[in-house]
Design an enzyme around this catalytic site. Structure first.
Site, PDB file in Angstrom:
ATOM      1  N   ASN A  23       0.803  -1.244   0.000  1.00  0.00           N
ATOM      2  CA  ASN A  23       0.000   0.000   0.000  1.00  0.00           C
ATOM      3  C   ASN A  23       0.827   1.282   0.000  1.00  0.00           C
ATOM      4  O   ASN A  23       0.291   2.376   0.188  1.00  0.00           O
ATOM      5  CB  ASN A  23      -0.971   0.003   1.187  1.00  0.00           C
ATOM      6  CG  ASN A  23      -0.252  -0.029   2.529  1.00  0.00           C
ATOM      7  OD1 ASN A  23       0.982  -0.040   2.568  1.00  0.00           O
ATOM      8  ND2 ASN A  23      -1.006  -0.043   3.610  1.00  0.00           N
ATOM      9  N   ASP A  29       3.744  -5.801   4.376  1.00  0.00           N
ATOM     10  CA  ASP A  29       2.469  -6.132   5.000  1.00  0.00           C
ATOM     11  C   ASP A  29       1.945  -7.488   4.511  1.00  0.00           C
ATOM     12  O   ASP A  29       2.572  -8.147   3.681  1.00  0.00           O
ATOM     13  CB  ASP A  29       1.445  -5.017   4.752  1.00  0.00           C
ATOM     14  CG  ASP A  29       1.389  -4.604   3.289  1.00  0.00           C
ATOM     15  OD1 ASP A  29       1.418  -5.494   2.420  1.00  0.00           O
ATOM     16  OD2 ASP A  29       1.320  -3.383   3.010  1.00  0.00           O
ATOM     17  N   ASP A  98       4.969 -17.196  14.741  1.00  0.00           N
ATOM     18  CA  ASP A  98       5.903 -16.953  15.832  1.00  0.00           C
ATOM     19  C   ASP A  98       5.124 -16.938  17.147  1.00  0.00           C
ATOM     20  O   ASP A  98       4.081 -16.295  17.244  1.00  0.00           O
ATOM     21  CB  ASP A  98       6.591 -15.602  15.628  1.00  0.00           C
ATOM     22  CG  ASP A  98       8.095 -15.702  15.797  1.00  0.00           C
ATOM     23  OD1 ASP A  98       8.521 -16.204  16.839  1.00  0.00           O
ATOM     24  OD2 ASP A  98       8.827 -15.301  14.880  1.00  0.00           O
ATOM     25  N   ASP A 199       9.787 -18.246  20.287  1.00  0.00           N
ATOM     26  CA  ASP A 199      10.847 -17.275  20.593  1.00  0.00           C
ATOM     27  C   ASP A 199      11.434 -17.539  21.984  1.00  0.00           C
ATOM     28  O   ASP A 199      10.681 -17.720  22.950  1.00  0.00           O
ATOM     29  CB  ASP A 199      10.221 -15.877  20.535  1.00  0.00           C
ATOM     30  CG  ASP A 199      11.250 -14.772  20.598  1.00  0.00           C
ATOM     31  OD1 ASP A 199      12.073 -14.686  19.671  1.00  0.00           O
ATOM     32  OD2 ASP A 199      11.222 -13.996  21.569  1.00  0.00           O
ATOM     33  N   GLU A 256      13.378 -21.643  19.616  1.00  0.00           N
ATOM     34  CA  GLU A 256      14.613 -20.855  19.598  1.00  0.00           C
ATOM     35  C   GLU A 256      15.221 -20.972  20.988  1.00  0.00           C
ATOM     36  O   GLU A 256      14.586 -20.598  21.971  1.00  0.00           O
ATOM     37  CB  GLU A 256      14.309 -19.388  19.279  1.00  0.00           C
ATOM     38  CG  GLU A 256      15.569 -18.537  19.247  1.00  0.00           C
ATOM     39  CD  GLU A 256      15.304 -17.042  19.360  1.00  0.00           C
ATOM     40  OE1 GLU A 256      16.103 -16.289  18.788  1.00  0.00           O
ATOM     41  OE2 GLU A 256      14.331 -16.632  20.022  1.00  0.00           O
ATOM     42  N   HIS A 329      16.268 -13.310  10.982  1.00  0.00           N
ATOM     43  CA  HIS A 329      16.070 -11.865  11.151  1.00  0.00           C
ATOM     44  C   HIS A 329      17.039 -11.253  12.165  1.00  0.00           C
ATOM     45  O   HIS A 329      17.128 -10.033  12.258  1.00  0.00           O
ATOM     46  CB  HIS A 329      14.633 -11.595  11.589  1.00  0.00           C
ATOM     47  CG  HIS A 329      14.301 -12.228  12.909  1.00  0.00           C
ATOM     48  ND1 HIS A 329      14.152 -13.594  13.043  1.00  0.00           N
ATOM     49  CD2 HIS A 329      14.123 -11.699  14.138  1.00  0.00           C
ATOM     50  CE1 HIS A 329      13.897 -13.866  14.315  1.00  0.00           C
ATOM     51  NE2 HIS A 329      13.860 -12.736  15.004  1.00  0.00           N
ATOM     52  N   ASP A 330      17.750 -12.099  12.928  1.00  0.00           N
ATOM     53  CA  ASP A 330      18.688 -11.599  13.943  1.00  0.00           C
ATOM     54  C   ASP A 330      20.154 -11.757  13.533  1.00  0.00           C
ATOM     55  O   ASP A 330      21.044 -11.380  14.287  1.00  0.00           O
ATOM     56  CB  ASP A 330      18.499 -12.362  15.267  1.00  0.00           C
ATOM     57  CG  ASP A 330      17.248 -11.941  16.011  1.00  0.00           C
ATOM     58  OD1 ASP A 330      16.795 -10.798  15.814  1.00  0.00           O
ATOM     59  OD2 ASP A 330      16.725 -12.756  16.793  1.00  0.00           O
TER      60      ASP A 330
END
Length: 559
Positions: A23, A29, A98, A199, A256, A329-330
């Site tokens: 958007n 998104d 997650d 997580d 994790e 992502h880390d």
């Protein structure tokens, strides 16, 4: 060994903020994800792991959840999410969500109530303590710098937060908390999801009394991880979670678990123990960290990488199950970390993929990895967004401990934003990620590295990943074979075999930019060798004495 769909699957991790914006607000998104599902279908992945999309004030990019059963406004609506799930299932792609239940956001209704008074019914949903001698209840250091305790004026007590001060830890000793969590998990599973990535799930049990950590150097705060990692009731909690929720569905679960050993990994993932399917270990992610931790850079050695990965391969054999990953992502981009992101970017990206995907375990691909996306070097600290990075910079530079230029080198190498730059879809402005201004800058190399270009080149990294995924479906030995390391002392070559029934797979990878010789060990006898894959054009070669090109990977099936 029991055969399971999740052992035979390949998982693709989506970090929604950086995947695709539909958007023009500059933030990836859910509709953006749905628009790219044919791309994932083409790649051939079986499962998507979606990083948090729940309602959140976004202090730690969605890992601070204020409502576990609603969607963050920036990402869309529950209707968008339901459409995405339906479209995934239509394409034969499963979805794991997650699960972030070591802590919530301080804006979650439970915590809003909890901090109102000491006798509030929700008080005991979190971990509150009075101070000691005008100071914090103990000396533990937060994962994001500073103390794990924050003083709250209203009730004149401190609450525990192992991560950001906006991420108070939930009190798992309270049966009500556990019941709330299990009800929420059941709600999502009944909506049709196919599992959870959990997580820091091995942080949920804390040692009774929360004692201070030994501090011989007299620092203000020290890591207290031995008091909250793999704590005293962790197996009890996970077995209860399995009994109440997980065992009722045919799903994938991965925990994790920082600081977990293979011995503990076998306990968490042993099929007869009824806890989780697999865990994420971090040992191989710490090989380039010095005694001062993640930001204290030191050169990594291939022998250490082999030792670590081999230890997990052999010690979980027949006892548990591995998850295989280079990126998330880390973590920084693997081609910049263990490969060569300039001259041999494509070769080393394919080599690293081969090395990992041929092992025993479920492989995880992080968005952009299949394109060979690289680390980024932003010019100033102001262009970075990650809370961990910004806190560390402020602390190290503010105290005079390190020079700004020196800290920036650590950030270029290990910063979490390396993984969070937008996915590079094409060579148009902002790499086709957004028509607006991206929430974090795009890596400037997107003109050269992007999905459109990759899909037009049959020799691209993308199609190589696609082939690796297909091979896993065609050869049971790749999934279930036993792993044996060759050449443990070589700092240049990572080679191993996999054995299943009467078959043997030979995997040879060159981790250098040099041309090398590889000689097959005498104790490996075979009558025929079938070429399975490699990252250079196929050619007839003498297996007994292979010449390996720079960053070459070769896989043969011996029988």
């Amino acid at each position: 060994m029991e055969k399971k769909w999740w052992k035979e699957s390949v998982v693709y991790q989506i970090y929604p903020r950086s995947f695709k914006d539909s958007n023009g607000d500059g933030i990836g998104d859910i509709k953006g994800i749905t628009s790219k599902l044919d791309y994932l279908k083409e790649l051939g992945v079986d499962v998507v792991w979606l990083s948090p999309v729940y309602k959140s004030p976004n202090d730690d990019n969605g890992y601070d959840i204020s409502d576990y059963q609603d969607i963050m406004d920036e990402f869309g609506t529950m209707e968008d999410w339901e459409e995405m799930l339906a479209e995934m299932h239509k394409r034969g792609i499963k979805l794991i969500m997650d699960l972030v239940v070591n802590h919530s956001s301080d804006e979650h209704k439970w915590f809003v109530e909890s901090r109102k008074s000491k006798d509030n019914p929700y008080r005991d949903y979190y971990i509150w303590r009075p101070g000691k001698d005008g100071k914090e209840p103990n000396n533990w250091e937060s994962a994001f710098s500073g103390s794990v305790w924050k003083y709250d004026e209203a009730t004149e007590e401190y609450f525990l937060h192992i991560f950001s001060k906006k991420q108070p830890d939930l009190n798992w000793e309270n049966p009500k908390v556990r019941e709330e969590v299990y009800n929420m998990m059941t709600w999502w599973l009944d909506k049709g999801i196919d599992g959870f990535r959990m997580d820091v799930i091995n942080f949920i049990s804390k040692v009774e009394g929360l004692p201070s950590a030994p501090n011989p150097e007299g620092k203000p705060y020290v890591s207290g991880h031995e008091y909250f990692m793999n704590g005293p009731r962790i197996h009890e909690f996970l077995q209860e979670m399995n009994k109440e929720v997980l065992s009722k569905y045919d799903i994938l679960t991965v925990g994790e678990m920082p600081g977990v050993t293979p011995e503990q990994g076998a306990l968490y993932t042993g099929e007869e123990r009824h806890e989780l399917n697999m865990v994420f270990t971090f040992e191989h992610m710490d090989l380039d960290s010095g005694p001062g931790g993640k930001w204290d850079l030191r050169p990594w050695k291939l022998t250490d990488l082999k030792k670590t990965l081999s230890k997990w391969q052999t010690e979980l054999e027949g006892k548990g199950w591995n998850s295989l990953y280079w990126n998330n992502h880390d973590q920084p981009r693997v081609v910049s970390r263990f490969g060569n992101d300039s001259k041999y970017r494509a070769e080393s990206a394919k080599m690293l993929a081969t090395c990992l995907h041929m092992m025993q375990g479920t492989p995880y691909i992080y968005q952009g990895e299949e394109l060979g996306m690289t680390n980024v070097k932003f010019e100033t600290i102001d262009e970075y967004k990650d809370i961990e990075t910004l806190n560390m910079y402020k602390e190290k530079v503010g105290s005079g401990e390190r020079e700004p230029e020196d800290v920036m080198v650590s950030i270029y190498t290990k910063g979490r934003d390396n993984a969070r730059t937008p996915v590079q879809w094409d060579d148009s402005e902002n790499a086709g990620f957004t028509t607006g201004t991206p929430w974090i800058k795009v890596n400037p190399n997107y003109k050269d590295i992007n999905a459109k270009k990759a899909l037009e080149d049959e020799n691209s990294i993308f199609y190589y990943y696609k082939k690796l995924i297909q091979l896993r479906k065609q050869h049971e030995i790749i999934v279930y074979g036993k792993y044996d390391l060759l050449l443990p002392d070589s700092e240049e070559i990572y080679a191993y075999t996999r054995t299943f029934n009467s078959e043997k797979l030979l995997v040879v990878t060159n981790f250098t930019s040099e041309t090398l010789q590889f000689e097959l060990q005498d104790d490996i006898t075979y009558t025929t060798a079938q070429y399975i894959t490699g990252n250079y054009p196929e050619e007839n070669r003498d297996l007994r004495k292979l010449t390996l090109k720079p960053y070459e990977a070769l896989v043969y099936k011996l029988s």
